[in-house]
Design an enzyme around this catalytic site. Structure first.
Site, PDB file in Angstrom:
ATOM      1  N   ASP A  86       0.832  -1.204   0.000  1.00 19.77           N
ATOM      2  CA  ASP A  86       0.000   0.000   0.000  1.00 19.77           C
ATOM      3  C   ASP A  86       0.871   1.260   0.000  1.00 19.77           C
ATOM      4  O   ASP A  86       1.885   1.316   0.693  1.00 19.77           O
ATOM      5  CB  ASP A  86      -0.879  -0.022   1.266  1.00 19.77           C
ATOM      6  CG  ASP A  86      -1.883   1.115   1.271  1.00 19.77           C
ATOM      7  OD1 ASP A  86      -2.809   1.071   0.444  1.00 19.77           O
ATOM      8  OD2 ASP A  86      -1.729   2.053   2.080  1.00 19.77           O
ATOM      9  N   GLU A  91      13.710 -15.558  -0.736  1.00 23.33           N
ATOM     10  CA  GLU A  91      14.047 -16.738   0.083  1.00 23.33           C
ATOM     11  C   GLU A  91      12.958 -17.806  -0.065  1.00 23.33           C
ATOM     12  O   GLU A  91      13.139 -18.948   0.337  1.00 23.33           O
ATOM     13  CB  GLU A  91      14.160 -16.348   1.559  1.00 23.33           C
ATOM     14  CG  GLU A  91      15.396 -15.517   1.879  1.00 23.33           C
ATOM     15  CD  GLU A  91      15.338 -14.972   3.303  1.00 23.33           C
ATOM     16  OE1 GLU A  91      14.621 -15.560   4.147  1.00 23.33           O
ATOM     17  OE2 GLU A  91      15.995 -13.948   3.545  1.00 23.33           O
TER      18      GLU A  91
HETATM   19  C1  NOJ Z   1      -4.389   3.070  -0.887  1.00 29.35           C
HETATM   20  C2  NOJ Z   1      -5.560   2.190  -0.630  1.00 29.35           C
HETATM   21  O1  NOJ Z   1      -5.930   1.535  -1.813  1.00 29.35           O
HETATM   22  C3  NOJ Z   1      -6.660   3.077  -0.081  1.00 29.35           C
HETATM   23  O2  NOJ Z   1      -7.878   2.406   0.010  1.00 29.35           O
HETATM   24  C4  NOJ Z   1      -6.214   3.622   1.256  1.00 29.35           C
HETATM   25  O3  NOJ Z   1      -7.174   4.532   1.736  1.00 29.35           O
HETATM   26  C5  NOJ Z   1      -4.866   4.351   1.146  1.00 29.35           C
HETATM   27  N1  NOJ Z   1      -3.907   3.634   0.353  1.00 29.35           N
HETATM   28  C6  NOJ Z   1      -4.262   4.574   2.520  1.00 29.35           C
HETATM   29  O4  NOJ Z   1      -3.879   3.345   3.077  1.00 29.35           O
END
Ligand code: NOJ
Length: 509
Positions: free
Chosen positions: A192, A223
């Site tokens: 993310d 690994e």
């Molecule tokens: C990207 C994620 O897809 C989204 O849903 C989220 O709100 C933000 N990153 C923050 O984690």
């Protein structure tokens, strides 16, 4: 599948809260997902990517992670997650989980400790006063004050404190978390906000040191056999984007340029060419993404006069011709599936669900809505629980009342209704994914000389000999001679109607 299974894989995104509810509390869960695994097997996908399943106060739909080594009780247990991974594997489906390294949760053990012990604050960005005027990506200041007067940084909601990647303990923690899940058999990790981890006085987007993190993660991942790292990297600069895909970093990253691209032949051609040119030098397969849990559903997007996607106001409430959008979404699906590389399908895309734009404001849960002062509707409209069967809500989602209401009109869009309708979106996806598995995926394409974006037509042939032709122009165009394998809409004799894609074999170059 070979050790490069991911290069051409069709990956289905499960937004767990909205997929299927097994225990009747109105929220999707692992029990619901396990009960529907054969649906996904029949659909013909190779892997499932699940949005975060960890214990979370759900301030941002689970992207506020309180414990990276357990499962949110509303979703199930760690034991169930382990069973789910092995059941999926038995069906030949790979599992990709979401890891959130940029921020955690105010409910995490580390943050709670930091609140009571100032000496334990270095895992986050605490300071006597805000160090800059950064704004949260969800709106408002990126700094929040704690009761003793200090401030902490959160690029997203205040419940999502940013971690300090200058602290070696943070590096150690995430390497350990990666191992925790790789040991449990997950096949991949979606990272993310992958470009935001490192902060400096000049900013936080895409700083060079972030690559050291992923080089180390790649060593850890290597690994284990056949495991992959996928980056959520939103970057306008393609050269900078490609740096994440160097052979010792991430395996793939989402193609947001394609997702945001308007339904326009010249623009699509430009984005496809740029994507291929960006990926080829680093040897990474492109990915093709039409939707996810953050963006307006394609049927609604493509039915508007402006077919682009941008996060800001999301063009919310702009009139959309849903019939046109549906037709284009079908054509876009066959185009995306024919392109070389891997493919992402967001749950409900295969049912042709539109965005739910008329949710009552008090039901909206996305922090984007509240933090923008209501100017941005947020992302709830693409997260409404799936319709499985029956004539009225909850449409087989589960026994309870779904956490977001489903429109009555979805009775026509249930899995049950579409299963028996040969012309349905579901059957288009199923047939196309089957053909894709045999004839498409990883490889290269050759643009047809006889078709030009200026004429509204995109046409290319893949290594297997399959030719994909999309007509984005206003008028029907002649179909090339060849055998039609599949079309996104009815063909008019020898003509390919507007907003339609066809797959053929035996077309002369
Ligand atoms: C990207 C994620 O897809 C989204 O849903 C989220 O709100 C933000 N990153 C923050 O984690």
């Amino acid at each position: 599948m070979s050790h490069t299974w991911w290069r051409g894989a069709a990956i289905y995104q499960v937004y767990l809260r909205s997929f299927a509810d097994g225990n009747g509390d109105g929220v999707g869960d692992l029990a619901g997902l396990r009960a529907r695994l054969t649906y996904l097997k029949d659909l013909g996908i190779d892997a499932i990517w699940l949005t975060p399943w960890y214990p979370s106060p759900m301030a941002d739909g689970g992207y506020d992670v309180a414990d990276y080594r357990d499962i949110e009780p509303v979703f199930g247990t760690l034991e169930e997650a382990e069973k789910f991974i092995s059941e999926a594997h038995e069906l030949g489906i790979k599992i990709i989980i979401d890891v959130v390294p940029n921020h955690s949760s105010t409910e995490s053990a580390w943050f709670k400790e930091a609140l009571t012990d100032r000496a334990a604050r270095d895992r986050f960005w605490f300071s006597d006063e805000p160090l800059n005027d950064w704004q949260s990506i969800f709106g408002g200041s990126a700094w929040t004050q704690v009761p003793d007067g200090q401030w902490y940084l959160h690029l997203f909601a205040p419940e999502q404190p940013d971690l300090n990647w200058n602290n070696p303990e943070v590096h150690q923690e995430f390497e350990d978390v990666l191992r925790f899940w790789l040991e449990r058999g997950v096949d991949g990790v979606r990272i993310d906000s992958a470009a935001l981890l490192i902060k400096s006085d000049t900013g936080y987007e895409d700083l060079d040191e972030v690559h050291d993190v992923y080089r180390r993660w790649r060593e850890v991942t290597d690994e284990y056999d056949e495991r992959i790292l996928i980056g959520e990297v939103w970057l306008p600069d393609q050269e900078r984007f490609a740096r994440y895909l160097r052979p010792d970093e991430l395996h793939t990253a989402f193609n947001f340029d394609f997702l945001s691209c308007p339904w326009d032949p010249a623009e699509l051609r430009r984005v496809i060419d740029l994507t291929l040119a960006t990926h080829t030098p680093v040897g990474a397969p492109p990915t093709w993404v039409l939707s996810n849990h953050d963006v307006t559903r394609p049927v609604t997007r493509y039915g508007r006069a402006d077919t682009t996607f941008a996060h800001g106001g999301r063009l919310h409430g702009t009139p959309s011709d849903l019939e046109l959008g549906y037709q284009r979404a079908r054509a876009a699906a066959l185009l995306a599936m024919a392109l070389p590389g891997s493919l992402y399908v967001y749950q409900g895309e295969e049912l042709g669900l539109p965005e739910v734009e008329d949710l009552a404001d008090e039901l909206r849960q996305d922090p984007m809505y509240a933090r923008s002062g209501g100017t941005n509707p947020g992302r709830d409209g693409c997260r409404v629980p799936l319709p499985w069967s029956g004539e009225e809500p909850p449409f087989g989602f589960g026994a309870g009342t779904p956490w977001l209401p489903q429109p009555d009109s979805w009775r026509k869009l249930t899995v049950e209704a579409q299963r028996t309708d040969l012309g349905s979106m579901l059957n288009l996806y199923r047939t196309a994914l089957g053909l894709r598995r045999e004839l498409l995926g990883d490889g290269t394409l050759t643009w047809a000389q006889w078709a030009q974006p200026g004429d509204g037509v995109l046409a290319f042939t893949r290594d297997s000999g399959l030719t994909c032709v999309t007509n984005l122009g206003p008028e029907p165009v002649p179909l090339p001679a060849g055998e039609v394998l599949l079309a996104s809409g009815p063909l008019e004799g020898g003509l390919l109607p507007s907003d339609t894609t066809v797959w053929l074999t035996g077309v002369e170059a």
